[in-house]
Scaffold this motif. Structure first.
Motif, PDB file in Angstrom:
ATOM      1  N   ILE A 161       0.826  -1.201   0.000  1.00 36.11           N
ATOM      2  CA  ILE A 161       0.000   0.000   0.000  1.00 36.11           C
ATOM      3  C   ILE A 161       0.861   1.252   0.000  1.00 36.11           C
ATOM      4  O   ILE A 161       1.737   1.399   0.859  1.00 36.11           O
ATOM      5  N   PHE A 162       0.585   2.147  -0.937  1.00 36.35           N
ATOM      6  CA  PHE A 162       1.248   3.445  -0.940  1.00 36.35           C
ATOM      7  C   PHE A 162       0.442   4.456  -0.145  1.00 36.35           C
ATOM      8  O   PHE A 162       0.978   5.176   0.687  1.00 36.35           O
ATOM      9  N   SER A 163      -0.850   4.490  -0.428  1.00 34.19           N
ATOM     10  CA  SER A 163      -1.721   5.400   0.314  1.00 34.19           C
ATOM     11  C   SER A 163      -3.162   4.906   0.211  1.00 34.19           C
ATOM     12  O   SER A 163      -3.501   4.126  -0.679  1.00 34.19           O
ATOM     13  N   ILE A 164      -3.970   5.382   1.143  1.00 42.25           N
ATOM     14  CA  ILE A 164      -5.390   5.045   1.145  1.00 42.25           C
ATOM     15  C   ILE A 164      -6.195   6.331   1.185  1.00 42.25           C
ATOM     16  O   ILE A 164      -5.985   7.163   2.075  1.00 42.25           O
ATOM     17  N   TYR A 165      -7.089   6.494   0.259  1.00 44.99           N
ATOM     18  CA  TYR A 165      -7.950   7.665   0.248  1.00 44.99           C
ATOM     19  C   TYR A 165      -9.142   7.429   1.162  1.00 44.99           C
ATOM     20  O   TYR A 165      -9.058   7.592   2.361  1.00 44.99           O
ATOM     21  N   VAL A 166     -10.240   6.993   0.615  1.00 48.57           N
ATOM     22  CA  VAL A 166     -11.440   6.759   1.413  1.00 48.57           C
ATOM     23  C   VAL A 166     -11.437   5.343   1.990  1.00 48.57           C
ATOM     24  O   VAL A 166     -11.057   4.385   1.311  1.00 48.57           O
ATOM     25  N   THR A 200     -18.404   6.429   5.543  1.00 50.89           N
ATOM     26  CA  THR A 200     -17.076   6.536   4.958  1.00 50.89           C
ATOM     27  C   THR A 200     -16.288   7.626   5.665  1.00 50.89           C
ATOM     28  O   THR A 200     -16.870   8.518   6.305  1.00 50.89           O
ATOM     29  N   ILE A 201     -14.966   7.543   5.528  1.00 54.58           N
ATOM     30  CA  ILE A 201     -14.104   8.552   6.121  1.00 54.58           C
ATOM     31  C   ILE A 201     -12.899   8.746   5.208  1.00 54.58           C
ATOM     32  O   ILE A 201     -12.307   7.764   4.722  1.00 54.58           O
ATOM     33  N   THR A 202     -12.542   9.993   4.950  1.00 58.46           N
ATOM     34  CA  THR A 202     -11.398  10.277   4.094  1.00 58.46           C
ATOM     35  C   THR A 202     -10.106  10.253   4.907  1.00 58.46           C
ATOM     36  O   THR A 202     -10.134  10.218   6.146  1.00 58.46           O
ATOM     37  N   ASN A 235      -4.601   6.325  10.196  1.00 64.05           N
ATOM     38  CA  ASN A 235      -3.878   6.344   8.923  1.00 64.05           C
ATOM     39  C   ASN A 235      -2.523   5.638   9.020  1.00 64.05           C
ATOM     40  O   ASN A 235      -2.058   5.037   8.054  1.00 64.05           O
ATOM     41  N   ALA A 236      -1.900   5.712  10.166  1.00 64.26           N
ATOM     42  CA  ALA A 236      -0.597   5.074  10.336  1.00 64.26           C
ATOM     43  C   ALA A 236      -0.695   3.546  10.311  1.00 64.26           C
ATOM     44  O   ALA A 236       0.223   2.865   9.863  1.00 64.26           O
ATOM     45  N   LYS A 237      -1.822   3.035  10.789  1.00 63.26           N
ATOM     46  CA  LYS A 237      -2.005   1.584  10.860  1.00 63.26           C
ATOM     47  C   LYS A 237      -2.868   1.039   9.732  1.00 63.26           C
ATOM     48  O   LYS A 237      -3.069  -0.172   9.632  1.00 63.26           O
ATOM     49  N   ASN A 238      -3.399   1.916   8.903  1.00 56.19           N
ATOM     50  CA  ASN A 238      -4.291   1.505   7.807  1.00 56.19           C
ATOM     51  C   ASN A 238      -5.501   0.731   8.332  1.00 56.19           C
ATOM     52  O   ASN A 238      -5.871  -0.321   7.791  1.00 56.19           O
ATOM     53  N   THR A 239      -6.100   1.258   9.370  1.00 58.63           N
ATOM     54  CA  THR A 239      -7.272   0.610   9.945  1.00 58.63           C
ATOM     55  C   THR A 239      -8.465   1.560   9.964  1.00 58.63           C
ATOM     56  O   THR A 239      -8.293   2.784   9.998  1.00 58.63           O
ATOM     57  N   VAL A 240      -9.639   0.971   9.939  1.00 58.35           N
ATOM     58  CA  VAL A 240     -10.880   1.727  10.074  1.00 58.35           C
ATOM     59  C   VAL A 240     -11.809   0.952  10.991  1.00 58.35           C
ATOM     60  O   VAL A 240     -11.903  -0.272  10.901  1.00 58.35           O
ATOM     61  N   ILE A 271      -7.459   2.385  -2.544  1.00 60.49           N
ATOM     62  CA  ILE A 271      -6.030   2.226  -2.271  1.00 60.49           C
ATOM     63  C   ILE A 271      -5.179   2.475  -3.505  1.00 60.49           C
ATOM     64  O   ILE A 271      -5.526   2.034  -4.611  1.00 60.49           O
ATOM     65  N   VAL A 272      -4.049   3.153  -3.275  1.00 56.68           N
ATOM     66  CA  VAL A 272      -3.006   3.290  -4.292  1.00 56.68           C
ATOM     67  C   VAL A 272      -1.902   2.296  -3.949  1.00 56.68           C
ATOM     68  O   VAL A 272      -1.362   2.322  -2.832  1.00 56.68           O
ATOM     69  N   LEU A 273      -1.578   1.418  -4.913  1.00 54.87           N
ATOM     70  CA  LEU A 273      -0.554   0.405  -4.656  1.00 54.87           C
ATOM     71  C   LEU A 273       0.837   1.027  -4.640  1.00 54.87           C
ATOM     72  O   LEU A 273       1.102   2.010  -5.335  1.00 54.87           O
TER      73      LEU A 273
END
Length: 121
Positions: free
Chosen positions: A28-33, A50-52, A73-78, A99-101
């Motif tokens: 994972i590079f980044s996660i938007y929504v 949803t949450i941005t 955001n640091a843990k990639n959890t929701v 997700i952006v790979l």
């Protein structure tokens, strides 16, 4: 590859609470929504919340004031905190992430496998 793993579903009485968690892992590079959807038997999948990445939240009218979405955001959890649950909240709940790979920098939506929430006395 990316995986979304949910946890926290189960059986609860009307008026009770449950907390759902979802963790995204992989390249994972980044996660938007990030968000939660649900699907009840015989019905279409519908948005719950949803949450941005910046923390902006959006809720379905049916859950406003009862459910709260949050993310790390640091843990990639929701997470989804569900209070004052009603029988009509019964459904399979799915985690979603935009997700952006890391390597290819391509952007796609990913789904978890779903977790059952049953509200019944």
């Amino acid at each position: 590859q990316v995986q979304l793993v949910e946890s926290g579903g189960g059986l609860v009485q009307p008026g009770g609470s449950l907390r759902l968690s979802c963790a995204a892992s992989g390249s994972i590079f980044s996660i938007y929504v990030m968000g939660w959807y649900r699907q009840a038997p015989g019905k279409q999948r519908e948005l719950v919340a949803t949450i941005t990445s910046g923390g902006s939240e959006n809720y379905a009218d049916s859950v406003k004031g009862r459910f709260t979405i949050s993310r790390d955001n640091a843990k990639n959890t929701v997470d989804l905190q569900m209070n004052s649950l009603k029988p009509e909240d019964t459904a399979v709940y799915y985690c979603y992430a935009d997700i952006v790979l890391a390597y290819y920098r391509t952007r796609s939506g990913y789904w978890g496998q779903g977790t059952q929430v049953t509200v019944s006395s």
